[in-house]
Motif scaffolding. Structure first.
Motif, PDB file in Angstrom:
ATOM      1  N   LYS A  72     141.767 141.363  49.066  1.00 66.25           N
ATOM      2  CA  LYS A  72     142.636 140.539  49.923  1.00 66.25           C
ATOM      3  C   LYS A  72     142.573 139.001  49.600  1.00 66.25           C
ATOM      4  O   LYS A  72     143.368 138.177  49.745  1.00 66.25           O
ATOM      5  CB  LYS A  72     141.806 140.541  51.383  1.00 66.25           C
ATOM      6  N   GLN A  73     141.186 138.650  48.909  1.00 67.82           N
ATOM      7  CA  GLN A  73     141.223 137.387  48.371  1.00 67.82           C
ATOM      8  C   GLN A  73     142.044 137.129  47.243  1.00 67.82           C
ATOM      9  O   GLN A  73     142.862 136.067  47.280  1.00 67.82           O
ATOM     10  CB  GLN A  73     139.769 137.023  48.057  1.00 67.82           C
TER      11      GLN A  73
ATOM     12  N   LYS B 240     134.411 148.222  51.196  1.00 71.78           N
ATOM     13  CA  LYS B 240     134.737 147.140  52.082  1.00 71.78           C
ATOM     14  C   LYS B 240     134.696 145.728  51.043  1.00 71.78           C
ATOM     15  O   LYS B 240     135.653 144.824  51.143  1.00 71.78           O
ATOM     16  CB  LYS B 240     133.617 146.651  53.098  1.00 71.78           C
ATOM     17  N   LYS B 241     133.726 145.842  50.121  1.00 74.69           N
ATOM     18  CA  LYS B 241     133.732 144.745  48.959  1.00 74.69           C
ATOM     19  C   LYS B 241     134.840 144.662  48.299  1.00 74.69           C
ATOM     20  O   LYS B 241     135.710 143.394  48.083  1.00 74.69           O
ATOM     21  CB  LYS B 241     132.575 144.945  48.125  1.00 74.69           C
TER      22      LYS B 241
ATOM     23  N   ASP C 161     137.929 143.313  50.390  1.00 79.65           N
ATOM     24  CA  ASP C 161     137.678 141.900  50.739  1.00 79.65           C
ATOM     25  C   ASP C 161     138.193 141.252  49.387  1.00 79.65           C
ATOM     26  O   ASP C 161     138.803 140.229  49.405  1.00 79.65           O
ATOM     27  CB  ASP C 161     136.236 141.500  51.155  1.00 79.65           C
ATOM     28  N   GLU C 162     137.710 141.781  48.310  1.00 76.13           N
ATOM     29  CA  GLU C 162     138.112 141.081  47.169  1.00 76.13           C
ATOM     30  C   GLU C 162     139.830 141.186  46.748  1.00 76.13           C
ATOM     31  O   GLU C 162     140.445 140.258  46.324  1.00 76.13           O
ATOM     32  CB  GLU C 162     137.343 141.830  45.695  1.00 76.13           C
TER      33      GLU C 162
END
Length: 408
Positions: free
Chosen positions: A247-248, A240-241, A244-245
């Motif tokens: 996606k950012q 997940k981390k 998320d990174e």
């Protein structure tokens, strides 16, 4: 020595099981006359049942045995195999010692299995071996549907983490799993405390520990490993981390690309306006456009937005404006576009890129244009995805799709 032997009538016997795995008592083969007809499963040489001074039951080769890998294994190796088998049985799995694979391609120290045919080899590896050799042995078992997990109590293990493996240490009277178990803290993998061997094996067999290749840094470890043991929740947290990174990063890249397109589009608009102002005939077209219904209100809106004087640009009629009217300041800088028309195709990329207000004489005309703009944005995203996929496959320009049937 060995924990298994073959009986001429009963077949495979396992000294670590109360009934030897065949419903027999140990007294049926130990110190009996005539000797029980036992043979080594590895070399075929005769064997006899023995009991150590501490009560350990095992099978020993009769004198004159040929070279046999089971006979050459150390006592420490045999005892570790026994502990692994007991740990698997405590976890509710069946465990057989010294099981050979098809055609003898491999032999598992302990083969743990379940009723639904899951099979795991628990391997005691105390002798020196290279990482390449242990990977090859793991792959041979894997080819037959058996996962191999490796255990060693050596202080320095060159192959630790190259395959699913764990280093053991003696604490008191028992063995504990020391490394590489870890938990994910949100940014790093930190070592977990040591746990008893039986508990570690139970967690592995019940999937409360999984072998995982970490993609984030390992902190407070002597040497980072390729594979460590972690709870599935930690594996999901790392995924997940990283997601998320990603996606950012993708959002930042898209924002940068939008900013670049905005810059290019406004440069185009400025060039178009300068070129138009060098043509006196374009002034008449600009004055004519300034009398269009609703444009005075739009000019006033733009003036309120940008706090400057606004007029119709001389570049009116440029195809980039989709038949709309450019509204500019005194320097000719494009501020807004009045009443661009939805064409038969999607909205031109320029109007999507320039990122300026679109002003309309009526709400109906705005809604109609927005429908086409949404279509244009979807189509452009699809084009960008196709380009990215083609570049990732080293295939650019993209291959054409299948021919489409002609319209009647």
């Amino acid at each position: 020595m060995s924990f298994t032997a073959v009986h001429a009538e009963r077949g495979r016997l396992d000294a670590s099981l109360p009934d030897l795995g065949c419903g027999w008592d140990w007294s049926a083969i130990h110190q009996v006359r005539p000797p029980a007809p036992l043979a080594c499963r590895e070399c075929g040489h005769g064997m006899h049942a023995k009991v150590s001074p501490l009560g350990l039951r095992f099978f020993a080769h009769a004198p004159g045995a040929p070279t046999c890998t089971l006979a050459e294994e150390s006592m420490a190796h045999h005892l570790l195999k026994l502990e692994l088998a007991q740990a698997a049985r405590t976890a509710g799995w069946m465990a057989e010692l010294e099981v050979s694979g098809p055609d003898g391609r491999w032999r598992a120290d302990v083969l743990a299995s379940t009723a639904n045919s899951r099979r795991v080899a628990l391997e005691a590896q105390l002798a020196s071996i290279t990482a390449a050799e242990i990977r090859a042995r793991t792959q041979r078992m894997g080819a037959d549907g058996v996962r191999a997990y490796w255990f060693s109590d050596r202080s320095r293990i060159a192959w630790l983490g190259a395959v699913p493996s764990v280093r053991l240490a003696r604490q008191g009277e028992g063995l504990v799993a020391v490394e590489p178990m870890a938990r994910f803290t949100g940014a790093y993998w930190d070592p977990k405390p040591s746990i008893p061997l039986s508990e570690f094996v139970g967690r592995v067999l019940t999937s409360r520990f999984v072998s995982h290749a970490p993609r984030t840094p390992q902190r407070h470890v002597v040497r980072p490993v390729t594979l460590l043991w972690a709870h599935p929740k930690c594996v999901l947290a790392e995924a997940k981390k990283l997601g998320d990174e990603e996606k950012q990063q993708r959002a930042a890249q898209e924002e940068q690309e939008r900013a670049e397109r905005l810059g290019y589009a406004r440069q185009e608009a400025a060039l178009a306006e300068r070129t138009a102002r060098s043509d006196p005939d374009r002034a008449a077209l600009a004055r004519h456009s300034a009398r269009l219904p609703g444009i005075e209100r739009a000019i006033a809106q733009a003036a309120d937005m940008f706090l400057t004087r606004v007029a119709v640009g001389w570049s009116v009629g440029d195809s980039r404006y989709s038949s709309g009217v450019p509204l500019v300041n005194d320097r000719g800088t494009l501020l807004a576009v009045f009443d661009p028309l939805p064409l038969a195709g999607p909205c031109p990329d320029f109007l999507l890129d320039v990122g300026l207000p679109m002003l309309f004489p009526t709400e109906e005309r705005r809604e109609r244009f927005e429908e086409h703009r949404a279509t244009g944005e979807r189509l452009r995203r699809l084009r960008q995805q196709a380009i990215a996929a083609a570049l990732a496959d080293d295939e650019w320009p993209p291959r054409p799709g299948p021919p489409q049937p002609e319209s009647p």
